[in-house]
Design a protein around this motif. Structure first.
Motif, PDB file in Angstrom:
ATOM      1  N   GLY A  53      -3.856   1.605  -1.165  1.00  0.00           N
ATOM      2  CA  GLY A  53      -2.427   2.090  -1.364  1.00  0.00           C
ATOM      3  C   GLY A  53      -2.579   3.673  -1.647  1.00  0.00           C
ATOM      4  N   LEU A  54      -3.870   3.456  -3.146  1.00  0.00           N
ATOM      5  CA  LEU A  54      -4.165   4.532  -4.349  1.00  0.00           C
ATOM      6  C   LEU A  54      -5.123   6.084  -3.827  1.00  0.00           C
ATOM      7  N   THR A  55      -6.007   5.484  -2.482  1.00  0.00           N
ATOM      8  CA  THR A  55      -6.251   6.312  -1.841  1.00  0.00           C
ATOM      9  C   THR A  55      -5.638   7.140  -1.039  1.00  0.00           C
ATOM     10  N   ALA A  76      -5.251   0.181 -12.847  1.00  0.00           N
ATOM     11  CA  ALA A  76      -4.381  -0.996 -12.511  1.00  0.00           C
ATOM     12  C   ALA A  76      -4.681  -2.085 -12.099  1.00  0.00           C
ATOM     13  N   LEU A  77      -3.667  -1.076 -10.845  1.00  0.00           N
ATOM     14  CA  LEU A  77      -3.134  -2.249  -9.778  1.00  0.00           C
ATOM     15  C   LEU A  77      -3.692  -3.132  -9.046  1.00  0.00           C
ATOM     16  N   ALA A  78      -5.445  -2.070  -8.744  1.00  0.00           N
ATOM     17  CA  ALA A  78      -6.228  -3.164  -8.325  1.00  0.00           C
ATOM     18  C   ALA A  78      -6.844  -4.254  -8.729  1.00  0.00           C
ATOM     19  N   LEU A  79      -6.044  -4.599 -10.148  1.00  0.00           N
ATOM     20  CA  LEU A  79      -6.611  -5.522  -9.968  1.00  0.00           C
ATOM     21  C   LEU A  79      -6.165  -6.227  -9.301  1.00  0.00           C
ATOM     22  N   VAL A  80      -4.749  -6.914  -8.994  1.00  0.00           N
ATOM     23  CA  VAL A  80      -4.051  -7.467  -9.154  1.00  0.00           C
ATOM     24  C   VAL A  80      -3.850  -7.596  -7.199  1.00  0.00           C
ATOM     25  N   THR A  81      -3.680  -6.631  -6.175  1.00  0.00           N
ATOM     26  CA  THR A  81      -3.651  -6.211  -4.891  1.00  0.00           C
ATOM     27  C   THR A  81      -4.935  -5.985  -4.051  1.00  0.00           C
ATOM     28  N   PRO A  82      -5.022  -6.213  -3.391  1.00  0.00           N
ATOM     29  CA  PRO A  82      -6.427  -5.742  -1.994  1.00  0.00           C
ATOM     30  C   PRO A  82      -5.290  -4.258  -1.741  1.00  0.00           C
ATOM     31  N   ALA A  90       0.951  -1.071  -0.189  1.00  0.00           N
ATOM     32  CA  ALA A  90      -0.315   0.280  -0.343  1.00  0.00           C
ATOM     33  C   ALA A  90       0.981   1.360  -0.215  1.00  0.00           C
ATOM     34  N   GLY A  91       2.056   0.757   1.401  1.00  0.00           N
ATOM     35  CA  GLY A  91       2.960   2.581   1.291  1.00  0.00           C
ATOM     36  C   GLY A  91       3.295   2.818  -0.274  1.00  0.00           C
ATOM     37  N   VAL A  92       3.747   1.511  -1.290  1.00  0.00           N
ATOM     38  CA  VAL A  92       4.999   1.544  -2.508  1.00  0.00           C
ATOM     39  C   VAL A  92       3.459   2.588  -3.620  1.00  0.00           C
ATOM     40  N   TYR A 127       1.680   6.711  -6.941  1.00  0.00           N
ATOM     41  CA  TYR A 127       0.377   7.000  -7.531  1.00  0.00           C
ATOM     42  C   TYR A 127       0.610   8.642  -6.599  1.00  0.00           C
ATOM     43  N   ALA A 128       1.236   9.250  -6.120  1.00  0.00           N
ATOM     44  CA  ALA A 128       1.637  10.461  -5.251  1.00  0.00           C
ATOM     45  C   ALA A 128       2.824  11.172  -6.098  1.00  0.00           C
ATOM     46  N   ALA A 129       3.808  10.414  -6.898  1.00  0.00           N
ATOM     47  CA  ALA A 129       5.249  11.089  -7.117  1.00  0.00           C
ATOM     48  C   ALA A 129       4.757  11.147  -8.848  1.00  0.00           C
ATOM     49  N   CYS A 130       3.629  10.010  -9.474  1.00  0.00           N
ATOM     50  CA  CYS A 130       3.256  10.499 -10.646  1.00  0.00           C
ATOM     51  C   CYS A 130       2.680  11.343 -11.289  1.00  0.00           C
TER      52      CYS A 130
END
Length: 193
Positions: free
Chosen positions: A56-58, A45-51, A9-11, A16-19
């Motif tokens: 993390g995105l939020t 799209a990472l939410a297709l791979v990991t919860p 989640a941290g990564v 996301y913030a950096a991009c």
């Protein structure tokens, strides 16, 4: 397992913030504004791979929107984007995770969430930033919230759809070919339809 989840989640939040902030520096108002192509949204799209992508995105969206308050000088009005923009990202990522067995459908989650939520507060932010007409028109923002919402619904939705399907889906397809992600997808029972 818990520490791995937090690390993922941290990564994702940092990415996301950096991009988003890099896009702000190089693409200007295309990361924020009436017509948005927030490139970092492809990471949904990472939410297709990991919860872990959901928090993390939020968090990444909240960090980027807080940084934008400082960079753009939107002041307290920028808090609308911190709260509601992050809510849109959360809702979209959660939908993506829940619908992960059908990736093309799942990627519609961020499109719908952003198209419905962001235009609701965007006129207030735009007026605070010095825009007094709907971009590319002569329609005044003062008293025309329904028109601005409709304009935002279309432009935000189209921008998000382009990012999700032109960048996010290829990102997912590329990641799904890696051994680690392929193994995780098999464990989750995800299919690519």
């Amino acid at each position: 397992m818990k520490s791995t989840y937090i690390a993922h989640a941290g990564v994702i939040a940092a990415a996301y913030a950096a991009c988003t902030l890099v896009a702000l520096l190089f693409l200007g108002s295309l990361a924020w504004g009436p017509i948005q192509f927030r490139i970092s949204e492809a990471l949904c799209a990472l939410a297709l791979v990991t919860p872990a992508a959901v928090p993390g995105l939020t968090l990444g969206c909240a960090i980027a929107n807080i940084a934008n308050i400082v960079i753009s000088g939107t002041g307290a009005l920028g808090l609308l984007d911190v709260v509601f923009g992050s809510l849109a990202t959360f809702a979209g990522a959660l939908f993506t995770w829940k619908m992960r067995r059908h990736p093309l459908v799942a990627l519609a989650g961020p499109v719908l969430a952003n198209a419905l939520i962001v235009p609701a507060y965007l006129p207030i932010l735009l007026m605070g930033a010095g825009f007094y007409t709907i971009p590319f028109t002569a329609i005044s923002l003062d008293g025309s919230w329904p028109l601005m919402y409709l304009f935002g619904l279309v432009t935000t939705g189209v921008g998000e759809a382009v990012v999700m399907y032109a960048l996010g889906y290829p990102l997912y397809r590329s990641l799904s070919k890696t051994h680690i992600v392929r193994q995780g997808l098999a464990e989750l029972g995800t299919t690519d339809k």
